[in-house]
Design a protein around this motif. Structure first.
Motif, PDB file in Angstrom:
ATOM      1  N   LEU A 175      46.111  43.865  46.819  1.00  0.00           N
ATOM      2  CA  LEU A 175      44.814  43.241  46.530  1.00  0.00           C
ATOM      3  C   LEU A 175      44.477  42.261  47.645  1.00  0.00           C
ATOM      4  O   LEU A 175      45.334  41.478  48.089  1.00  0.00           O
ATOM      5  CB  LEU A 175      44.849  42.513  45.194  1.00  0.00           C
ATOM      6  CG  LEU A 175      44.942  43.355  43.916  1.00  0.00           C
ATOM      7  CD1 LEU A 175      44.790  42.459  42.694  1.00  0.00           C
ATOM      8  CD2 LEU A 175      43.902  44.446  43.893  1.00  0.00           C
ATOM      9  N   PRO A 176      43.232  42.273  48.124  1.00  0.00           N
ATOM     10  CA  PRO A 176      42.879  41.443  49.283  1.00  0.00           C
ATOM     11  C   PRO A 176      43.141  39.961  49.091  1.00  0.00           C
ATOM     12  O   PRO A 176      43.449  39.239  50.043  1.00  0.00           O
ATOM     13  CB  PRO A 176      41.380  41.714  49.461  1.00  0.00           C
ATOM     14  CG  PRO A 176      41.155  43.044  48.812  1.00  0.00           C
ATOM     15  CD  PRO A 176      42.117  43.104  47.665  1.00  0.00           C
ATOM     16  N   THR A 177      43.024  39.487  47.847  1.00  0.00           N
ATOM     17  CA  THR A 177      43.223  38.064  47.560  1.00  0.00           C
ATOM     18  C   THR A 177      43.683  37.918  46.117  1.00  0.00           C
ATOM     19  O   THR A 177      43.384  38.782  45.285  1.00  0.00           O
ATOM     20  CB  THR A 177      41.907  37.282  47.779  1.00  0.00           C
ATOM     21  OG1 THR A 177      42.131  35.885  47.607  1.00  0.00           O
ATOM     22  CG2 THR A 177      40.838  37.737  46.818  1.00  0.00           C
ATOM     23  N   PRO A 178      44.423  36.869  45.771  1.00  0.00           N
ATOM     24  CA  PRO A 178      44.798  36.678  44.364  1.00  0.00           C
ATOM     25  C   PRO A 178      43.559  36.537  43.498  1.00  0.00           C
ATOM     26  O   PRO A 178      42.560  35.929  43.907  1.00  0.00           O
ATOM     27  CB  PRO A 178      45.622  35.382  44.393  1.00  0.00           C
ATOM     28  CG  PRO A 178      46.127  35.278  45.789  1.00  0.00           C
ATOM     29  CD  PRO A 178      45.048  35.861  46.657  1.00  0.00           C
ATOM     30  N   TYR A 179      43.627  37.091  42.296  1.00  0.00           N
ATOM     31  CA  TYR A 179      42.486  37.050  41.386  1.00  0.00           C
ATOM     32  C   TYR A 179      42.935  36.532  40.034  1.00  0.00           C
ATOM     33  O   TYR A 179      43.923  37.012  39.472  1.00  0.00           O
ATOM     34  CB  TYR A 179      41.871  38.439  41.229  1.00  0.00           C
ATOM     35  CG  TYR A 179      40.759  38.490  40.191  1.00  0.00           C
ATOM     36  CD1 TYR A 179      39.528  37.905  40.437  1.00  0.00           C
ATOM     37  CD2 TYR A 179      40.966  39.114  38.959  1.00  0.00           C
ATOM     38  CE1 TYR A 179      38.504  37.941  39.490  1.00  0.00           C
ATOM     39  CE2 TYR A 179      39.960  39.164  38.005  1.00  0.00           C
ATOM     40  CZ  TYR A 179      38.734  38.572  38.275  1.00  0.00           C
ATOM     41  OH  TYR A 179      37.737  38.608  37.338  1.00  0.00           O
ATOM     42  N   THR A 180      42.189  35.564  39.504  1.00  0.00           N
ATOM     43  CA  THR A 180      42.409  35.059  38.154  1.00  0.00           C
ATOM     44  C   THR A 180      41.283  35.547  37.261  1.00  0.00           C
ATOM     45  O   THR A 180      40.110  35.281  37.549  1.00  0.00           O
ATOM     46  CB  THR A 180      42.447  33.525  38.141  1.00  0.00           C
ATOM     47  OG1 THR A 180      43.509  33.065  38.986  1.00  0.00           O
ATOM     48  CG2 THR A 180      42.681  33.011  36.721  1.00  0.00           C
ATOM     49  N   PRO A 181      41.586  36.292  36.206  1.00  0.00           N
ATOM     50  CA  PRO A 181      40.530  36.860  35.352  1.00  0.00           C
ATOM     51  C   PRO A 181      39.573  35.795  34.831  1.00  0.00           C
ATOM     52  O   PRO A 181      39.980  34.690  34.482  1.00  0.00           O
ATOM     53  CB  PRO A 181      41.324  37.512  34.224  1.00  0.00           C
ATOM     54  CG  PRO A 181      42.655  37.830  34.822  1.00  0.00           C
ATOM     55  CD  PRO A 181      42.938  36.719  35.778  1.00  0.00           C
ATOM     56  N   VAL A 182      38.299  36.182  34.765  1.00  0.00           N
ATOM     57  CA  VAL A 182      37.270  35.262  34.290  1.00  0.00           C
ATOM     58  C   VAL A 182      36.684  35.702  32.954  1.00  0.00           C
ATOM     59  O   VAL A 182      35.985  34.926  32.302  1.00  0.00           O
ATOM     60  CB  VAL A 182      36.141  35.119  35.337  1.00  0.00           C
ATOM     61  CG1 VAL A 182      36.681  34.480  36.602  1.00  0.00           C
ATOM     62  CG2 VAL A 182      35.509  36.472  35.656  1.00  0.00           C
ATOM     63  N   SER A 183      36.940  36.949  32.556  1.00  0.00           N
ATOM     64  CA  SER A 183      36.455  37.446  31.268  1.00  0.00           C
ATOM     65  C   SER A 183      37.626  37.628  30.319  1.00  0.00           C
ATOM     66  O   SER A 183      38.679  38.151  30.724  1.00  0.00           O
ATOM     67  CB  SER A 183      35.728  38.788  31.445  1.00  0.00           C
ATOM     68  OG  SER A 183      34.606  38.652  32.279  1.00  0.00           O
ATOM     69  N   THR A 184      37.483  37.194  29.082  1.00  0.00           N
ATOM     70  CA  THR A 184      38.543  37.347  28.098  1.00  0.00           C
ATOM     71  C   THR A 184      37.972  37.981  26.834  1.00  0.00           C
ATOM     72  O   THR A 184      36.777  37.856  26.554  1.00  0.00           O
ATOM     73  CB  THR A 184      39.169  35.983  27.751  1.00  0.00           C
ATOM     74  OG1 THR A 184      38.152  35.129  27.230  1.00  0.00           O
ATOM     75  CG2 THR A 184      39.829  35.336  28.945  1.00  0.00           C
ATOM     76  N   PRO A 185      38.799  38.708  26.025  1.00  0.00           N
ATOM     77  CA  PRO A 185      40.229  38.906  26.217  1.00  0.00           C
ATOM     78  C   PRO A 185      40.573  40.006  27.205  1.00  0.00           C
ATOM     79  O   PRO A 185      41.746  40.214  27.529  1.00  0.00           O
ATOM     80  CB  PRO A 185      40.695  39.289  24.811  1.00  0.00           C
ATOM     81  CG  PRO A 185      39.523  40.019  24.233  1.00  0.00           C
ATOM     82  CD  PRO A 185      38.319  39.301  24.758  1.00  0.00           C
ATOM     83  N   ASP A 186      39.555  40.745  27.705  1.00  0.00           N
ATOM     84  CA  ASP A 186      39.807  41.821  28.661  1.00  0.00           C
ATOM     85  C   ASP A 186      38.908  41.657  29.870  1.00  0.00           C
ATOM     86  O   ASP A 186      37.727  41.308  29.738  1.00  0.00           O
ATOM     87  CB  ASP A 186      39.540  43.189  28.021  1.00  0.00           C
ATOM     88  CG  ASP A 186      40.487  43.496  26.880  1.00  0.00           C
ATOM     89  OD1 ASP A 186      41.637  43.866  27.166  1.00  0.00           O
ATOM     90  OD2 ASP A 186      40.071  43.349  25.720  1.00  0.00           O
TER      91      ASP A 186
END
Length: 481
Positions: A175-186
């Motif tokens: 992955l080009p950069t670390p990603y932290t999810p912004v939508s929950t729960p999925d």
């Protein structure tokens, strides 16, 4: 043109079916398991009781039976860092505390989550427990889950799963950069990565390196051809966060059917391993395109946190049998015709069959030779309860079962690799039948309460439905659509 566009669209959305909880494989390969000294006595596919003594003369203990069964069928998911790290089964103390739950799940046959029914077909690396293995674990749980002696002789037979691991890693993409999810729960998120090869290659093996197993639920890799790269780059440019939102496939919001074209390469689900394609087969990838990597992050058990997973490939310059993914459904359903699932009905059935050779001819590609099916999967959404995939031979008198799923589960979708590949001749028809339960008792929960049932038909959303068989096929130089 409408039929062709619909087929291209369904190629994109079919990929979830091939996200599996085991490595890819085929009966054509002769690799043996790493635990080759384990004896084989039970019939793994029929669940018969040939393999172990089940009478009172044996006490089943952790060391003489249970740990061996769990290690071969359960620990790939139920371990620290695995998708079910909340219920680890690789140490005695933890497993003893879960003994009653383990018994419940295996006797219900909800675990291991290998959902192919009996008496349909035979598949490579069948993970179901035999009746003897279920009896051994049940006896162990009923008798207080004894530990036994560490070096005790095993008293139950377990056939190790075959080793279909990749021979080597030729390419790794991260992955080009670390990603932290912004939508929950999925959170369904796609990321574009350059395909660096300058010549035609064939993907003959594939796998993932999961960075954050606590939230990664599945990963799917698609190849975007050069003529569609600009459209996919626009999806990414339209959003401020890394990547772009995607569901049901690799395309972003507002994509036309032409923009959505992409070739499925491989899928991973919890417990999956890097694996080879069936022997001497591979999926063709041309230079100049990109990889669209769909990440499904699930925060049902853990809070959002950063992930930077990667994918690995085994590549060849050529293969004997080029392969492609064949989605199979009634394309009228995609247009809203004939797949209505009325609100409140508990067993709605729709089925379809047709000749793939006739369809390809209609789309402009004539194939006179047989097609070879190496693997099969079934895809519905959350209202799906059971389904079958079958072939009707051209003589009109024979119907052969390819896959039966009497207890379909949206959360445990996978592909099933045939022990013996299946030939489909001109005039043979491939068929799929799906059952849904649209009653109140089978609805998704919202704030702890089931949604009100509504009429449902084909659609991409979780609360819409599909009925789709997916095959891994050889017999044409490239996908004939």
């Amino acid at each position: 043109m409408l039929m062709k566009n619909l087929l291209l669209l369904i190629v994109v959305i079919c990929s979830l079916v091939f996200a599996a909880c085991s490595g890819s494989g085929s009966s054509e390969q002769s690799t043996t398991g790493s635990d080759g000294d384990a004896t084989v006595g039970g019939d793994e596919t029929s669940g018969t009781d040939d393999g172990a003594a089940t009478g009172d003369s044996f006490d089943y203990t952790w060391h003489n039976s249970v740990s061996l069964i769990l290690a071969n069928r359960c620990v790939q998911c139920h371990t620290e860092g695995g998708i079910r790290s909340d219920t680890p089964l690789d140490d005695f103390d933890t497993a003893k505390g879960l003994a009653a739950l383990i018994k419940e799940k295996i006797t219900e046959r909800t675990m291991p989550p290998y959902l192919a029914g009996f008496d349909c077909n035979e598949y490579s690396n069948d993970e179901r427990l035999t009746e003897a293995q279920i009896a051994a674990i049940s006896d162990w749980a009923d008798n207080g889950a004894p530990e036994g002696q560490p070096k005790a002789d095993q008293v139950v037979d377990v056939e190790p799963l075959l080793d279909y691991s990749m021979d080597r890693v030729d390419l790794e993409l991260k992955l080009p950069t670390p990603y932290t999810p912004v939508s929950t729960p999925d959170d369904y998120r796609c990321f574009l990565m350059d395909w660096p090869e300058t010549e035609v290659k064939y993907v003959t093996g594939w796998g993932v390196k999961v960075d954050n197993a606590k939230i990664v639920h599945h990963i799917i890799a698609y190849y975007v051809p050069p003529e569609n790269v600009a459209a996919y780059e626009a999806f990414e440019a339209a959003e401020s966060e890394p990547g772009y939102a995607c569901y049901g496939g690799p395309a972003g919001k507002g994509a036309s059917s032409a923009d959505q074209r992409a070739t499925w390469i491989g899928g991973w689900a919890p417990g999956g391993k890097a694996g080879k394609m069936p022997l001497n087969t591979g999926i063709k990838v041309k230079p100049g395109g990109k990889i669209a990597l769909q990440m499904h992050y699930s925060m049902t058990q853990n809070e959002p946190s950063a992930d930077q997973s990667s994918i690995v490939f085994q590549l060849e310059d050529s293969v004997e049998k080029p392969a492609f993914i064949l989605p199979w459904t009634n394309f009228k359903w995609l247009g809203g015709d004939g797949m209505n699932i009325p609100a409140g009905e508990s067993d709605v059935v729709h089925s379809f069959s047709n000749s793939p050779h006739m369809l390809f001819s209609f789309l402009g590609t004539v194939i006179d030779n047989p097609l070879t099916l190496h693997a099969v999967g079934l895809h519905m959404h959350v209202l799906g309860i059971s389904g079958t995939v079958f072939v009707q031979r051209a003589d009109g008198t024979t119907e052969e079962c390819l896959l039966d799923q009497p207890h379909y589960d949206f959360n445990w979708q996978r592909n099933y690799v045939f022990k013996e590949p299946v030939l489909i001749y001109p005039g043979d028809k491939l068929g799929v039948e799906c059952h849904w339960d649209n009653s109140l008792q089978n609805q998704l929960l919202v704030d702890g309460k089931p949604r009100t049932p509504r009429d449902v038909s084909w659609g991409d959303g979780t609360v819409d439905e599909m009925c789709l068989a997916v095959f891994y096929v050889t017999g044409a130089d490239e996908a004939p659509f």
